[in-house]
Design an enzyme around this catalytic site. Structure first.
Site, short mmCIF file in Angstrom:
data_model
loop_
_atom_site.label_atom_id
_atom_site.label_comp_id
_atom_site.label_asym_id
_atom_site.label_seq_id
_atom_site.Cartn_x
_atom_site.Cartn_y
_atom_site.Cartn_z
N LYS A 33 0.82 -1.21 0.00
CA LYS A 33 0.00 0.00 0.00
C LYS A 33 0.85 1.26 0.00
CE LYS A 33 -0.65 0.64 4.95
NZ LYS A 33 0.18 1.84 5.02
N THR A 34 1.93 1.27 0.81
CA THR A 34 2.79 2.45 0.85
C THR A 34 3.44 2.67 -0.51
OG1 THR A 34 3.24 1.99 3.19
CG2 THR A 34 4.70 3.54 2.10
N ASP A 217 -3.18 8.09 3.85
CA ASP A 217 -2.81 6.71 4.20
C ASP A 217 -3.66 6.22 5.37
OD1 ASP A 217 -1.36 4.36 4.18
OD2 ASP A 217 0.27 5.15 5.42
N GLU A 218 -3.81 4.90 5.49
CA GLU A 218 -4.49 4.25 6.64
C GLU A 218 -5.86 4.88 6.92
OE1 GLU A 218 -3.31 1.60 7.72
OE2 GLU A 218 -1.14 1.63 8.04
N GLN A 248 -8.17 -4.42 8.65
CA GLN A 248 -7.10 -4.09 9.59
C GLN A 248 -7.48 -2.91 10.48
OE1 GLN A 248 -2.90 -4.66 8.05
NE2 GLN A 248 -3.96 -4.50 6.09
N ARG A 557 1.04 -10.99 10.18
CA ARG A 557 2.40 -10.48 10.42
C ARG A 557 3.43 -11.55 10.07
NH1 ARG A 557 1.22 -6.18 9.43
NH2 ARG A 557 -0.80 -7.14 8.99
#
Length: 601
Positions: A33-34, A217-218, A248, A557
């Site tokens: 995503k980044t 973002d987020e 998330q 993770r």
């Protein structure tokens, strides 16, 4: 094709090269995503000729902002001047435009310690006692109100019950004091910027015209104030690009609202949605197991992640006899795997639902001589509430202990007076430690310092309950205090040797703290009903869905190996319990699981 696009997969290319209009990038765990967000900024600058001055790039933490700046600089050779956190952006706006609201250009930004002191001043003005009304709990409630854009004058109409009605009085006085001191707190930065834009249309128009492209973002972690802020700014050009993943969204207790992702469709009917579902982190088996858990949620979109990383180990499932067996299994497995695979301690992470669970793990690792790093928390016996309780017990064992006396003194005169009255009548003989602990907490009203409805306070209460577990293992008070001292001694840092490399270590953390991180091997412990999912979340659908998202975050993770561990019986909060296996494990198909044979004697 643009040089920038050649380094991306087809879905990332679609997102990065999107032309005009609102765009929602639903980016699954480990899907880059980044990368998509930073490449889009670089694409706008290099391929579309957008002036960096006309781009606003916003995220949540300084660390994430700095990472994005570095990536964009490398790709485009230049960074949009307004790249940073929501709070830093709002701080800049208010420096220039705050005069419209009577905010001085040289206003101070109060951190949490400053805020607590100001709350205490408000208490004094209102003749309220900090002994029985905890400033931090009041501050948390005020923060929640500000995030919902509820002002001090509006809050009384929402206040329910004695606590909130008291907060409404403090809130008003607190804001008056901040104004008097020429200060804003962090929540004010957002609150006042939204108020400025709503009140001063010319100021809003100025910034709407400036920012042709807004990237966030987020987005699943935004609250009401942040959502409204981006909506207002994007109204002119409508080039709002947000990245998020509802699966998330794990910070509901902080005021974050994942529904902001779906609200976008209502406010921007022509919203284009691009799904990033190719995962670059985990094996397919880990992704499939995580998907089976998260797909039970019904209130938000679910992405089906896939990877080119074929094969991989099955998810290892281990049933321990107790919490001690659980910790022993983690220690043994790490030692064996490190030896056979020539790995590093930093390849391993142990995740748990509550901070209180770290105690048994810490002690097992200390005894095994394995280095560990406790992320987002203080070691168990170093936590303030634990040190407070130990001070009471130490003074009962030795009334001459002046260090403990001074600590208790700081908890308030009335509380000290009650303790001294208890001390006079105290008879240590034949009383088990756990009873002594319960009696002193009751006599001093110590637990009244904490509000169970406050997430941080709940964690502190759980830590105090976990101290009961230690107390039940050491019925003799002197032996109990001796054990604590010996464990603490093992915590003493070694003297650093000159030019020695930083010691690599296992990571211990809550599943909440693990978001955004990745490890070759992940252990998730305490996978039992009442623990994960947490007992306070099992009766409400929304809370249970957030627990499921938290489990999903924890599982994703893991890059190569994932262990799910539960205990048949657990000494937790000072009581032996037999909780059934977590429903989340029951959601995983058997073919994805491999039971590990117990080596416990």
């Amino acid at each position: 094709m643009s040089d920038i696009l050649t380094h991306l997969n087809p879905s990332q290319q679609e997102a990065v090269a999107h032309d005009q209009g609102p765009l929602l990038i639903l980016a699954g765990a480990g899907s880059g995503k980044t990368r998509a967000l930073t490449f889009r900024v670089a694409y706008l600058i290099k391929e579309k000729g957008i002036d960096p001055e006309n781009i606003l790039l916003v995220t949540f933490t300084n660390k994430a902002a700095n990472e994005m700046k570095a990536r964009v600089k490398k790709l485009a050779g230049i960074v949009p001047p307004l790249t940073g956190t929501f709070h830093s952006f709002c701080a800049k706006i208010l420096r220039h435009e705050g005069k419209h609201l009577g905010i001085p250009a040289n206003y101070l930004i109060y951190d949490e310690a400053d805020q607590i002191e100001t709350i205490k001043m408000a208490f004094e003005k209102l003749d309220l006692s900090a002994e029985y009304l905890r400033p931090a709990s009041v501050l948390t409630t005020i923060s929640q109100a500000k995030n919902e854009l509820i002002s001090a004058t509006e809050y009384p109409q929402y206040a329910q019950g004695h606590f909130q009605k008291t907060v409404s009085r403090v809130y008003l006085t607190y804001q008056q004091l901040l104004k008097k001191f020429g200060a804003l707190d962090f929540d004010d930065l957002l609150f006042e910027t939204v108020r400025l834009f709503q009140k001063e249309k010319s100021v809003l128009g100025k910034y709407q015209n400036r920012f042709h492209h807004i990237l966030v973002d987020e987005y699943q972690d935004t609250n009401r104030a942040q959502y409204l802020l981006t909506k207002l700014l994007a109204k002119r050009w409508r080039n709002l690009c947000v990245v998020g993943d509802a699966s998330q969204a794990i910070y509901g207790w902080r005021g974050a609202d994942y529904r902001n992702l779906t609200n976008l469709k209502k406010d921007f009917p022509d919203l284009k949605i691009v799904n990033l579902e190719q995962n670059y982190r985990s094996t397919q088996k880990i992704l499939d197991a995580a998907h089976m858990i998260i797909s039970r949620n019904t209130t938000h979109p679910i992405l089906k992640l896939w990877t080119k990383k074929k094969g991989g180990d099955q998810i290892r499932l281990y049933e321990a006899r107790s919490e001690l067996g659980e910790a022993a299994f983690v220690v043994r497995t790490i030692a064996e795997q490190k030896l056979t695979e020539k790995g590093c301690y930093s390849d391993f992470a142990v995740l748990y639902r509550t901070n209180a669970q770290s105690r048994v793990l810490e002690e097992a690792l200390l005894h095994a001589g394995i280095p560990y790093l406790l992320v987002g928390g203080v070691r168990f016996y170093g936590r303030k509430e634990i040190k407070d309780c130990l001070a009471y017990l130490r003074l009962l064992a030795n009334p001459k202990d002046q260090v403990s006396f001074k600590r208790i003194e700081k908890l308030g005169k009335r509380r000290l007076k009650k303790f001294l009255a208890f001390l006079e009548k105290f008879k240590q003989k034949k009383q088990p430690t756990i009873k002594i602990l319960e009696k002193v907490l009751k006599a001093t009203n110590y637990l009244e310092l904490f509000n169970p409805e406050d997430e941080k306070d709940l964690a502190r209460l759980e830590n105090i309950k976990e101290l009961r577990s230690v107390a039940s293992e050491f019925p003799n008070l002197t032996r109990f205090l001796e054990n604590v001292a010996l464990v603490e001694q093992e915590h003493l840092p070694e003297r650093p040797v000159k030019n020695q490399k930083k010691k690599e270590a296992i990571t211990l953390m809550t599943a909440h703290a693990a978001k955004g991180l990745e490890f070759p091997t992940v252990f998730m412990v305490g996978m039992e009903e009442g623990l994960f999912p947490h007992s306070k979340s099992m009766m409400e659908k929304d809370k249970l869905e957030e627990e499921r998202r938290l489990c999903y975050v924890g599982m994703t993770r893991a890059k190569n190996k994932l262990y799910l561990i539960y205990a048949r019986r657990r000494l937790y909060f000072g009581q032996r319990s037999n909780n059934p296996i977590s429903r989340f494990i029951a959601d995983i198909p058997e073919e994805l699981l491999e039971a590990v044979v117990s080596q416990e004697i």
